[in-house]
Design an enzyme around this catalytic site. Structure first.
Site, mmCIF file in Angstrom:
data_model
loop_
_atom_site.group_PDB
_atom_site.id
_atom_site.type_symbol
_atom_site.label_atom_id
_atom_site.label_comp_id
_atom_site.label_asym_id
_atom_site.label_seq_id
_atom_site.Cartn_x
_atom_site.Cartn_y
_atom_site.Cartn_z
ATOM 1 N N SER A 139 0.867 -1.185 0.000
ATOM 2 C CA SER A 139 0.000 0.000 0.000
ATOM 3 C C SER A 139 0.898 1.229 0.000
ATOM 4 C CB SER A 139 -0.859 0.004 1.270
ATOM 5 O OG SER A 139 -1.497 1.251 1.445
ATOM 6 N N TYR A 152 -1.956 0.073 10.739
ATOM 7 C CA TYR A 152 -2.141 -0.349 9.336
ATOM 8 C C TYR A 152 -0.871 -0.008 8.550
ATOM 9 C CZ TYR A 152 -3.831 -0.822 4.554
ATOM 10 O OH TYR A 152 -3.965 -1.193 3.231
HETATM 11 P P1 NDP Z 1 -11.596 -5.662 0.011
HETATM 12 O O1 NDP Z 1 -12.115 -5.445 1.386
HETATM 13 O O2 NDP Z 1 -12.492 -5.410 -1.132
HETATM 14 O O3 NDP Z 1 -10.989 -7.133 -0.129
HETATM 15 C C1 NDP Z 1 -10.254 -7.722 0.910
HETATM 16 C C2 NDP Z 1 -10.092 -9.208 0.617
HETATM 17 O O4 NDP Z 1 -9.286 -9.797 1.648
HETATM 18 C C3 NDP Z 1 -11.424 -9.946 0.612
HETATM 19 O O5 NDP Z 1 -11.474 -10.821 -0.492
HETATM 20 C C4 NDP Z 1 -11.422 -10.722 1.910
HETATM 21 O O6 NDP Z 1 -12.096 -11.963 1.730
HETATM 22 C C5 NDP Z 1 -9.920 -10.975 2.123
HETATM 23 N N1 NDP Z 1 -9.634 -11.190 3.538
HETATM 24 C C6 NDP Z 1 -9.741 -10.274 4.528
HETATM 25 N N2 NDP Z 1 -9.457 -10.851 5.716
HETATM 26 C C7 NDP Z 1 -9.183 -12.170 5.450
HETATM 27 C C8 NDP Z 1 -8.846 -13.271 6.264
HETATM 28 N N3 NDP Z 1 -8.745 -13.170 7.594
HETATM 29 N N4 NDP Z 1 -8.630 -14.469 5.664
HETATM 30 C C9 NDP Z 1 -8.742 -14.602 4.320
HETATM 31 N N5 NDP Z 1 -9.052 -13.582 3.500
HETATM 32 C C10 NDP Z 1 -9.277 -12.382 4.061
HETATM 33 O O7 NDP Z 1 -10.300 -4.722 -0.104
HETATM 34 P P2 NDP Z 1 -9.222 -4.476 -1.270
HETATM 35 O O8 NDP Z 1 -9.498 -5.285 -2.452
HETATM 36 O O9 NDP Z 1 -9.108 -3.020 -1.405
HETATM 37 O O10 NDP Z 1 -7.917 -4.989 -0.521
HETATM 38 C C11 NDP Z 1 -7.034 -5.951 -1.044
HETATM 39 C C12 NDP Z 1 -5.615 -5.618 -0.611
HETATM 40 O O11 NDP Z 1 -5.256 -4.341 -1.142
HETATM 41 C C13 NDP Z 1 -5.437 -5.528 0.897
HETATM 42 O O12 NDP Z 1 -4.203 -6.109 1.245
HETATM 43 C C14 NDP Z 1 -5.392 -4.019 1.146
HETATM 44 O O13 NDP Z 1 -4.664 -3.681 2.301
HETATM 45 C C15 NDP Z 1 -4.687 -3.562 -0.122
HETATM 46 N N6 NDP Z 1 -4.863 -2.157 -0.455
HETATM 47 C C16 NDP Z 1 -6.122 -1.612 -0.601
HETATM 48 C C17 NDP Z 1 -6.238 -0.269 -0.920
HETATM 49 C C18 NDP Z 1 -7.569 0.416 -1.018
HETATM 50 O O14 NDP Z 1 -7.616 1.658 -0.939
HETATM 51 N N7 NDP Z 1 -8.662 -0.298 -1.218
HETATM 52 C C19 NDP Z 1 -5.065 0.556 -1.169
HETATM 53 C C20 NDP Z 1 -3.806 -0.122 -0.979
HETATM 54 C C21 NDP Z 1 -3.732 -1.415 -0.654
HETATM 55 P P3 NDP Z 1 -13.080 -12.645 2.791
HETATM 56 O O15 NDP Z 1 -13.687 -11.554 3.621
HETATM 57 O O16 NDP Z 1 -14.071 -13.379 1.955
HETATM 58 O O17 NDP Z 1 -12.193 -13.554 3.568
HETATM 59 C C1 8X3 Z 2 -5.123 1.708 1.481
HETATM 60 C C2 8X3 Z 2 -4.785 3.120 1.185
HETATM 61 O O1 8X3 Z 2 -4.542 5.456 2.224
HETATM 62 O O2 8X3 Z 2 -6.339 4.036 3.044
HETATM 63 O O3 8X3 Z 2 -3.996 0.951 1.752
HETATM 64 O O4 8X3 Z 2 -4.074 3.566 3.640
HETATM 65 S S1 8X3 Z 2 -4.945 4.072 2.607
#
Ligand code: NDP
Ligand code: 8X3
Length: 250
Positions: A139, A152
């Site tokens: 991230s 985080y």
């Molecule tokens: P979502 O919430 O849409 O997706 C998160 C995914 O992670 C889901 O598929 C969820 O599946 C899975 N997950 C969460 N906890 C668990 C667990 N304990 N075991 C197994 N699977 C898990 O978020 P994003 O797609 O945005 O996030 C994906 C990645 O991108 C993350 O690592 C996030 O930190 C990163 N990210 C996101 C950003 C944003 O602004 N959205 C920016 C930068 C990075 P389920 O609940 O079915 O288990």
């Molecule tokens: C997700 C982006 O700015 O919410 O990793 O941390 S931020």
């Protein structure tokens, strides 16, 4: 020629789900992981018209479940070429002095330890075959710390350090390791972070946030480079975002 096989964690939503669709478009067979079984089944049904799909339903926080699930893969899915360590979330946005211990546990257990458990189960196959590609979803929060982002940001800084460590240790085996570090992506991320607080619905208002598909296309670009090219680290913002705290809104 045999299709490549990718294992994607967090494939039930957001970036992981979009990456599954993007990979299917390009004939990459899929192992899709997540806790929400129904969603995994729906995505499998949609994508198995295009490629072979296997689902694994487990919580990455649970070491035993994680190792057992990956160990249970049928022969046809056992040689994983590409690992996308994507499962993760932010939980809460609080100053360090009032932060919630359960939120801290969730972020360290899922974003950091979960990524390690999954990697631990998959890397030995890659080292034995002397090939593979691991992409960790970090991230912008792993590049800079912002107010109330404390734990985080710590978890994502750890993802970046682990990525670099993996790249060094796996270098003798010809395994590619890289990270993509997005800024604000409009997914279920804010719903999880703010747990039902209506603020979750306002996070992406007033600017054009990145979409999961934008990141999925970049991930496919990373995995489709020639053998001698490894994209080690990418920072990707929406145009409206300059850093974690500077976003141009209408
Ligand atoms: P979502 O919430 O849409 O997706 C998160 C995914 O992670 C889901 O598929 C969820 O599946 C899975 N997950 C969460 N906890 C668990 C667990 N304990 N075991 C197994 N699977 C898990 O978020 P994003 O797609 O945005 O996030 C994906 C990645 O991108 C993350 O690592 C996030 O930190 C990163 N990210 C996101 C950003 C944003 O602004 N959205 C920016 C930068 C990075 P389920 O609940 O079915 O288990
Ligand atoms: C997700 C982006 O700015 O919410 O990793 O941390 S931020």
């Amino acid at each position: 020629m045999k299709n490549k096989i990718a294992l994607i964690t967090g494939a039930t939503s957001g970036i992981g789900r979009a990456t599954a669709h993007e990979f299917a478009k390009h004939n990459i067979d899929l192992i899709l992981c997540g806790r929400r079984l129904e969603r995994l089944q729906t995505i499998k049904k949609a994508l198995e018209k295009e490629v072979d799909v296997h689902i694994l339903n487990f919580d990455v926080r649970d070491k035993t479940q994680t190792l057992k699930a990956i160990d249970s893969l049928p022969e046809a899915f056992s040689e994983i070429d590409i690992l996308i360590n994507n499962a993760g979330n932010a939980h809460g946005l609080d100053p360090i002095q009032t932060g919630n211990l359960d939120d801290w546990d969730a972020m360290m257990d899922i974003n950091v330890k979960g990524l390690l458990y999954v990697s631990k189960a998959i890397i030995p196959g890659m080292t034995a075959r002397q090939s593979g590609h691991i992409i960790n979803i970090g991230s912008s929060a792993g590049k800079e710390v912002y107010p109330n982002g404390n734990v985080y940001c710590g978890s994502k800084h750890a993802v970046l350090a682990i990525t670099e460590g993996m790249r060094i240790d796996l270098n003798p085996y010809g395994i590619k390791v890289g990270a993509i570090n997005p800024g604000l992506v409009e997914t279920e991320f804010s719903k999880v972070r703010f747990k039902g607080d209506p603020i979750a619905d306002t996070v992406y208002n007033g600017f054009h946030a990145l979409q999961a598909q934008d990141i999925a296309e970049i991930i496919y670009f990373m995995v489709s480079r020639p053998d001698h090219v490894n994209i080690a680290d990418l920072l990707v913002f929406p145009t409206a975002q300059a850093n974690s705290t500077t976003v141009k809104k209408n």
